[in-house]
Design a protein around this motif. Sequence first.
Motif, mmCIF file in Angstrom:
data_model
loop_
_atom_site.group_PDB
_atom_site.id
_atom_site.type_symbol
_atom_site.label_atom_id
_atom_site.label_comp_id
_atom_site.label_asym_id
_atom_site.label_seq_id
_atom_site.Cartn_x
_atom_site.Cartn_y
_atom_site.Cartn_z
ATOM 1 N N LEU A 1 0.837 -1.202 0.000
ATOM 2 C CA LEU A 1 0.000 0.000 0.000
ATOM 3 C C LEU A 1 0.875 1.257 0.000
ATOM 4 O O LEU A 1 0.632 2.194 -0.768
ATOM 5 N N ASP A 2 1.894 1.296 0.868
ATOM 6 C CA ASP A 2 2.743 2.489 1.001
ATOM 7 C C ASP A 2 3.467 2.839 -0.289
ATOM 8 O O ASP A 2 3.676 4.013 -0.596
ATOM 9 N N LEU A 3 3.877 1.823 -1.047
ATOM 10 C CA LEU A 3 4.634 2.045 -2.279
ATOM 11 C C LEU A 3 3.740 2.110 -3.514
ATOM 12 O O LEU A 3 4.227 2.422 -4.599
ATOM 13 N N GLY A 4 2.457 1.833 -3.338
ATOM 14 C CA GLY A 4 1.522 1.822 -4.460
ATOM 15 C C GLY A 4 0.498 2.931 -4.368
ATOM 16 O O GLY A 4 0.795 4.105 -4.601
ATOM 17 N N ALA A 5 -0.724 2.554 -3.998
ATOM 18 C CA ALA A 5 -1.847 3.494 -4.018
ATOM 19 C C ALA A 5 -1.621 4.699 -3.110
ATOM 20 O O ALA A 5 -1.916 5.833 -3.491
ATOM 21 N N LYS A 6 -1.091 4.482 -1.911
ATOM 22 C CA LYS A 6 -0.910 5.603 -0.985
ATOM 23 C C LYS A 6 0.112 6.598 -1.530
ATOM 24 O O LYS A 6 -0.074 7.808 -1.451
ATOM 25 N N LYS A 7 1.176 6.092 -2.097
ATOM 26 C CA LYS A 7 2.199 6.968 -2.686
ATOM 27 C C LYS A 7 1.590 7.827 -3.795
ATOM 28 O O LYS A 7 1.854 9.023 -3.886
ATOM 29 N N TYR B 1 8.259 12.466 0.829
ATOM 30 C CA TYR B 1 7.699 11.196 1.289
ATOM 31 C C TYR B 1 8.843 10.298 1.729
ATOM 32 O O TYR B 1 9.783 10.066 0.974
ATOM 33 N N TRP B 2 8.769 9.828 2.969
ATOM 34 C CA TRP B 2 9.766 8.916 3.518
ATOM 35 C C TRP B 2 9.140 7.541 3.659
ATOM 36 O O TRP B 2 8.060 7.401 4.233
#
Length: 189
Positions: free
Chosen positions: A124-130, A141-142
């Motif tokens: 999620l963090d590297l896909g849709a949320k990013k 963004y970290w």
Amino acid sequence: KLPPLRHGDRLTREEFHRRYEAMPELKKAELVEGVVYVYPVNFEWHSGPDFGLIAWLGYYQWHTPGIGGGSNATVILDDWNEPQPDACMIIRPERGGQGRFTSEGYLVGAPELAAEVSASSARLDLGAKKDVYRRHGVKEYWIASPEAKTVDVQVNTGEGFRREALFGIPDRLRSPLLPGLEIPLDQVF
């Protein structure tokens, strides 16, 4: 009585928010692109590094006028997105920051910096949320990886995030956006 939030539910931000507020025992739930995500919080791979990161961001905030910070704060972005970044930093609205606060104290609009401790939520963090963070103007963004003991620092170009640096132990994490923000990674991981 409202139905509980469940991982994978598809809701509007308004409905998500109503259900979330009706579940005070729920610690971590967020809405990304209309999909509900509920994660348990593991100490070793999430909570511990999160705590270290937040301690250093708090130290920076206390010593930098016009800066605010939060941990797992509700961020209202649009009708389909209400994420809870693990940590975020803002320039206060009265100092020209891009967010504002509701009368209930929720941040509306993107924080200047969003940070995620990415273990069970990596996809999620590297896909849709990013992508959501990019579209809504998060400037930096970290993505912290407890397993690799690294932090990937990315800067929003408007068309996507560009990697600024990948920091790992024994490095000192440096923010390209917030002058003087440095964090010794060995004290986070």
